[in-house]
Design an enzyme around this catalytic site. Structure first.
Site, PDB file in Angstrom:
ATOM      1  N   THR A 145       1.853   9.967   4.300  1.00  0.00           N
ATOM      2  CA  THR A 145       0.977  10.988   3.718  1.00  0.00           C
ATOM      3  C   THR A 145      -0.402  10.965   4.381  1.00  0.00           C
ATOM      4  OG1 THR A 145       0.735   9.353   1.984  1.00  0.00           O
ATOM      5  CG2 THR A 145       1.939  11.352   1.410  1.00  0.00           C
ATOM      6  N   SER A 156      -2.505   0.663  -4.370  1.00  0.00           N
ATOM      7  CA  SER A 156      -2.956   1.851  -3.626  1.00  0.00           C
ATOM      8  C   SER A 156      -4.269   2.391  -4.184  1.00  0.00           C
ATOM      9  CB  SER A 156      -1.877   2.934  -3.731  1.00  0.00           C
ATOM     10  OG  SER A 156      -2.379   4.183  -3.311  1.00  0.00           O
ATOM     11  N   ALA A 157      -5.063   2.998  -3.302  1.00  0.00           N
ATOM     12  CA  ALA A 157      -6.304   3.631  -3.727  1.00  0.00           C
ATOM     13  C   ALA A 157      -6.056   5.028  -4.300  1.00  0.00           C
ATOM     14  CB  ALA A 157      -7.259   3.734  -2.538  1.00  0.00           C
ATOM     15  N   GLU A 205      -0.165  -3.252   4.654  1.00  0.00           N
ATOM     16  CA  GLU A 205      -1.285  -2.289   4.722  1.00  0.00           C
ATOM     17  C   GLU A 205      -1.348  -1.549   6.058  1.00  0.00           C
ATOM     18  OE1 GLU A 205      -3.854  -0.620   3.814  1.00  0.00           O
ATOM     19  OE2 GLU A 205      -4.079  -1.239   1.746  1.00  0.00           O
ATOM     20  N   ASP A 206      -1.787  -0.303   6.023  1.00  0.00           N
ATOM     21  CA  ASP A 206      -1.984   0.444   7.281  1.00  0.00           C
ATOM     22  C   ASP A 206      -3.464   0.655   7.581  1.00  0.00           C
ATOM     23  OD1 ASP A 206      -2.379   2.377   5.168  1.00  0.00           O
ATOM     24  OD2 ASP A 206      -2.338   3.903   6.735  1.00  0.00           O
ATOM     25  N   LYS A 209      -8.957   5.825   5.866  1.00  0.00           N
ATOM     26  CA  LYS A 209      -7.668   5.324   5.371  1.00  0.00           C
ATOM     27  C   LYS A 209      -7.911   4.215   4.349  1.00  0.00           C
ATOM     28  CE  LYS A 209      -4.651   6.577   9.166  1.00  0.00           C
ATOM     29  NZ  LYS A 209      -3.858   6.094  10.313  1.00  0.00           N
ATOM     30  N   LYS A 264     -11.047  -0.559  -1.990  1.00  0.00           N
ATOM     31  CA  LYS A 264     -10.850  -1.384  -0.793  1.00  0.00           C
ATOM     32  C   LYS A 264     -12.032  -1.112   0.144  1.00  0.00           C
ATOM     33  CE  LYS A 264      -5.851  -0.485  -1.049  1.00  0.00           C
ATOM     34  NZ  LYS A 264      -4.718   0.236  -0.466  1.00  0.00           N
ATOM     35  N   ASP A 302       0.873  -1.159   0.000  1.00  0.00           N
ATOM     36  CA  ASP A 302       0.000   0.000   0.000  1.00  0.00           C
ATOM     37  C   ASP A 302       0.924   1.226   0.000  1.00  0.00           C
ATOM     38  OD1 ASP A 302      -2.427   1.553   0.578  1.00  0.00           O
ATOM     39  OD2 ASP A 302      -1.556   1.808   2.549  1.00  0.00           O
ATOM     40  N   LEU A 303       0.434   2.376  -0.365  1.00  0.00           N
ATOM     41  CA  LEU A 303       1.309   3.563  -0.404  1.00  0.00           C
ATOM     42  C   LEU A 303       1.158   4.430   0.855  1.00  0.00           C
ATOM     43  CD1 LEU A 303       3.275   5.432  -1.991  1.00  0.00           C
ATOM     44  CD2 LEU A 303       1.252   6.544  -2.928  1.00  0.00           C
ATOM     45  N   ASP A 304       0.010   5.138   0.932  1.00  0.00           N
ATOM     46  CA  ASP A 304      -0.199   6.094   2.025  1.00  0.00           C
ATOM     47  C   ASP A 304      -0.231   5.372   3.367  1.00  0.00           C
ATOM     48  OD1 ASP A 304      -0.525   8.422   0.392  1.00  0.00           O
ATOM     49  OD2 ASP A 304      -2.475   7.669  -0.194  1.00  0.00           O
TER      50      ASP A 304
HETATM   51  P1  B16 Z   1      -6.094  10.318  -3.595  1.00  0.00           P
HETATM   52  P2  B16 Z   1      -3.582   4.098   0.025  1.00  0.00           P
HETATM   53  C1  B16 Z   1      -5.428   6.024  -0.054  1.00  0.00           C
HETATM   54  O1  B16 Z   1      -4.155   5.544  -0.374  1.00  0.00           O
HETATM   55  C2  B16 Z   1      -5.420   6.822   1.241  1.00  0.00           C
HETATM   56  O2  B16 Z   1      -5.192   5.968   2.340  1.00  0.00           O
HETATM   57  C3  B16 Z   1      -6.749   7.529   1.421  1.00  0.00           C
HETATM   58  O3  B16 Z   1      -6.703   8.318   2.594  1.00  0.00           O
HETATM   59  C4  B16 Z   1      -7.028   8.400   0.190  1.00  0.00           C
HETATM   60  O4  B16 Z   1      -8.276   9.033   0.305  1.00  0.00           O
HETATM   61  C5  B16 Z   1      -6.998   7.523  -1.061  1.00  0.00           C
HETATM   62  O5  B16 Z   1      -5.747   6.878  -1.152  1.00  0.00           O
HETATM   63  C6  B16 Z   1      -7.230   8.300  -2.321  1.00  0.00           C
HETATM   64  O6  B16 Z   1      -6.142   9.143  -2.528  1.00  0.00           O
HETATM   65  O7  B16 Z   1      -7.010  11.384  -3.137  1.00  0.00           O
HETATM   66  O8  B16 Z   1      -4.631  10.706  -3.597  1.00  0.00           O
HETATM   67  O9  B16 Z   1      -6.513   9.711  -4.911  1.00  0.00           O
HETATM   68  O10 B16 Z   1      -3.507   4.079   1.507  1.00  0.00           O
HETATM   69  O11 B16 Z   1      -4.526   3.067  -0.582  1.00  0.00           O
HETATM   70  O12 B16 Z   1      -2.221   4.085  -0.641  1.00  0.00           O
HETATM   71 MG    MG Z   2      -2.795   3.241   3.313  1.00  0.00          MG
END
Ligand code: B16
Ligand code: MG
Length: 220
Positions: free
Chosen positions: A17, A114-115, A169-170, A45, A145, A9-11
């Site tokens: 972030t 990542s989302a 994953e976090d 998240k 997710k 996962d990224l964030d």
């Molecule tokens: P964006 P992840 C997710 O990334 C974040 O955890 C979530 O807080 C955020 O709303 C989502 O990405 C969308 O991100 O606005 O940059 O498209 O944790 O799946 O890497």
């Molecule tokens: Mg995350």
């Protein structure tokens, strides 16, 4: 020993972030006269931008037109991009860079799941884009997710089965997505929040020295 696919996962896993998403959503919520707490943020998240705004509006019992909805999503992203503009290699979470380099040394495949729609430019800022063989992000998937689509797509593109894939994953939604896919789920964060994960660490630096080999012999 069977090789395995390592999906990150990224964030909140590779880079912190998550705090910037929180600040940006909090400002956005305030602009709509909605009080937005840290506990509520926990539920966002891993949740896509569009679904995050829907949840905030639901919690705040507010309705807005489709035009204003789009405008608010753009506003949140502009705020977020401004907060992360000076992101660099030094912002990679503790132990992550070494972990990725060790995987490379062992010729193990690395993917991103990542989302976020900002995933590629963020990895570029961090200087680690080239380490990823496959990137699946918010621009590639239709189901967010806890649906496992993002991780299943990543392992399929790497030509690995779900059983031979490990997800880091976090978020609760992300851990659930990995579990539903039948993948080994490693939580990064707090044990009491991520209790559905197969194992939880606060940071990559808390993993035992030979943890990659432990994971290679682990079964779901
Ligand atoms: P964006 P992840 C997710 O990334 C974040 O955890 C979530 O807080 C955020 O709303 C989502 O990405 C969308 O991100 O606005 O940059 O498209 O944790 O799946 O890497
Ligand atoms: Mg995350």
């Amino acid at each position: 020993m069977v090789k395995k696919a390592f999906i990150f996962d990224l964030d909140g896993v590779i880079v912190d972030t998550a705090k910037f998403h929180f600040i940006a959503w909090q400002r956005l919520a305030a602009s709509l006269d909605i009080n937005f707490t840290e506990e509520e943020n926990e539920q966002l998240k891993g949740v896509s931008r569009v679904n995050s705004l829907k949840k905030i509006l639901e919690w705040g019992k507010k309705e807005i037109s489709p035009e204003v909805f789009q405008q608010k999503m753009d506003q949140k992203n502009e705020e977020y991009l401004d907060l992360i503009k000076s992101l660099s290699t030094k912002d990679i979470m503790p132990g992550v860079h070494d972990f990725l380099l060790n995987l490379k040394k062992q010729e193990l495949p690395i993917a991103l799941g990542s989302a976020s729609k900002n995933a590629r430019p963020i990895l570029q800022k961090l200087g680690i884009l080239d380490l990823f063989e496959v990137i699946v992000d918010g621009t590639d998937v239709t189901k967010a997710k806890p649906d496992p689509e993002v991780f299943l797509s990543a392992c399929q593109q790497l030509n690995y089965t779900a059983q031979d894939s490990i997800v880091f994953e976090d978020s609760v939604a992300g851990v659930q997505a990995a579990n539903t896919a039948g993948m080994i789920s490693i939580g990064l964060g707090e044990e009491n929040i991520l209790h559905e994960a197969d194992e939880v660490f606060t940071h990559f630096t808390d993993m035992p020295q030979d943890y990659i080999n432990t994971l290679l012999s682990q079964k779901k």
